[in-house]
Motif scaffolding. Structure first.
Motif, PDB file in Angstrom:
ATOM      1  N   ARG A   1       0.802  -1.224   0.000  1.00 16.26           N
ATOM      2  CA  ARG A   1       0.000   0.000   0.000  1.00 16.26           C
ATOM      3  C   ARG A   1       0.835   1.275   0.000  1.00 16.26           C
ATOM      4  O   ARG A   1       0.317   2.350   0.204  1.00 16.26           O
ATOM      5  CB  ARG A   1      -0.931   0.015   1.216  1.00 16.26           C
ATOM      6  CG  ARG A   1      -1.951  -1.099   1.207  1.00 16.26           C
ATOM      7  CD  ARG A   1      -2.839  -1.079   2.442  1.00 16.26           C
ATOM      8  NE  ARG A   1      -2.049  -1.450   3.618  1.00 16.26           N
ATOM      9  CZ  ARG A   1      -1.995  -0.744   4.748  1.00 16.26           C
ATOM     10  NH1 ARG A   1      -2.681   0.353   4.889  1.00 16.26           N
ATOM     11  NH2 ARG A   1      -1.247  -1.160   5.756  1.00 16.26           N
ATOM     12  N   GLY A   2       2.136   1.157  -0.208  1.00 12.55           N
ATOM     13  CA  GLY A   2       2.977   2.357  -0.194  1.00 12.55           C
ATOM     14  C   GLY A   2       4.381   2.060  -0.683  1.00 12.55           C
ATOM     15  O   GLY A   2       4.696   0.935  -1.056  1.00 12.55           O
ATOM     16  N   CYS A   3       5.191   3.089  -0.666  1.00 15.85           N
ATOM     17  CA  CYS A   3       6.582   2.981  -1.116  1.00 15.85           C
ATOM     18  C   CYS A   3       7.492   2.663   0.067  1.00 15.85           C
ATOM     19  O   CYS A   3       7.189   2.992   1.209  1.00 15.85           O
ATOM     20  CB  CYS A   3       7.034   4.296  -1.733  1.00 15.85           C
ATOM     21  SG  CYS A   3       6.106   4.738  -3.194  1.00 15.85           S
ATOM     22  N   VAL A   4       8.622   2.059  -0.238  1.00 18.70           N
ATOM     23  CA  VAL A   4       9.633   1.768   0.779  1.00 18.70           C
ATOM     24  C   VAL A   4      10.145   3.102   1.323  1.00 18.70           C
ATOM     25  O   VAL A   4      10.459   4.005   0.546  1.00 18.70           O
ATOM     26  CB  VAL A   4      10.786   0.949   0.173  1.00 18.70           C
ATOM     27  CG1 VAL A   4      11.855   0.662   1.197  1.00 18.70           C
ATOM     28  CG2 VAL A   4      10.260  -0.346  -0.424  1.00 18.70           C
ATOM     29  N   PRO A   5      10.231   3.269   2.655  1.00 15.01           N
ATOM     30  CA  PRO A   5      10.582   4.564   3.223  1.00 15.01           C
ATOM     31  C   PRO A   5      12.036   4.992   3.038  1.00 15.01           C
ATOM     32  O   PRO A   5      12.361   6.157   3.200  1.00 15.01           O
ATOM     33  CB  PRO A   5      10.247   4.407   4.707  1.00 15.01           C
ATOM     34  CG  PRO A   5      10.299   2.953   4.960  1.00 15.01           C
ATOM     35  CD  PRO A   5       9.889   2.297   3.677  1.00 15.01           C
ATOM     36  N   VAL A   6      12.915   4.057   2.707  1.00 13.20           N
ATOM     37  CA  VAL A   6      14.326   4.389   2.526  1.00 13.20           C
ATOM     38  C   VAL A   6      14.791   3.780   1.212  1.00 13.20           C
ATOM     39  O   VAL A   6      14.576   2.595   0.969  1.00 13.20           O
ATOM     40  CB  VAL A   6      15.183   3.845   3.692  1.00 13.20           C
ATOM     41  CG1 VAL A   6      16.656   4.137   3.472  1.00 13.20           C
ATOM     42  CG2 VAL A   6      14.721   4.416   5.015  1.00 13.20           C
ATOM     43  N   SER A   7      15.446   4.584   0.404  1.00  8.52           N
ATOM     44  CA  SER A   7      15.934   4.087  -0.878  1.00  8.52           C
ATOM     45  C   SER A   7      17.127   3.154  -0.666  1.00  8.52           C
ATOM     46  O   SER A   7      17.790   3.201   0.377  1.00  8.52           O
ATOM     47  CB  SER A   7      16.354   5.254  -1.771  1.00  8.52           C
ATOM     48  OG  SER A   7      17.524   5.877  -1.249  1.00  8.52           O
ATOM     49  N   GLY A   8      17.405   2.344  -1.642  1.00  9.15           N
ATOM     50  CA  GLY A   8      18.552   1.448  -1.581  1.00  9.15           C
ATOM     51  C   GLY A   8      19.861   2.189  -1.365  1.00  9.15           C
ATOM     52  O   GLY A   8      20.644   1.830  -0.480  1.00  9.15           O
ATOM     53  N   PRO A   9      20.123   3.255  -2.137  1.00  8.84           N
ATOM     54  CA  PRO A   9      21.369   3.997  -1.932  1.00  8.84           C
ATOM     55  C   PRO A   9      21.491   4.616  -0.530  1.00  8.84           C
ATOM     56  O   PRO A   9      22.558   4.617   0.062  1.00  8.84           O
ATOM     57  CB  PRO A   9      21.320   5.084  -3.004  1.00  8.84           C
ATOM     58  CG  PRO A   9      20.487   4.490  -4.090  1.00  8.84           C
ATOM     59  CD  PRO A   9      19.437   3.683  -3.360  1.00  8.84           C
TER      60      PRO A   9
END
Length: 77
Positions: free
Chosen positions: A45-53
């Motif tokens: 239901r949403g985006c991951v709060p922290v990007s991979g980089p």
């Protein structure tokens, strides 16, 4: 936006929020929101709060801190 030797938290340098009386409330608020976002992402239901980089960079900082502690002096990345 990123400066060397500065940890950023939600686009704010961590050093700018390290006021002793506000530290606990600030971290608690950020952690609660982080876990809400993570829960939404895990349920689709949403985006991951922290990007991979960003996660990679944080792990690198932690590894440098551990190394610095072991050798007893500052280390360069």
């Amino acid at each position: 936006m990123s400066k060397k030797n500065t940890l950023w938290l939600d686009c704010v340098p961590l050093t700018s929020i390290l006021v002793k009386s506000q530290w606990k409330d600030t971290v608690s608020t950020h952690l609660a929101e982080y876990y809400r976002q993570l829960s939404r992402a895990m349920s689709g239901r949403g985006c991951v709060p922290v990007s991979g980089p960003k996660a990679r960079d944080l792990i690198h900082i932690i590894e440098l801190a551990v190394l610095s502690s072991r050798v007893g002096k500052s280390v360069e990345s």
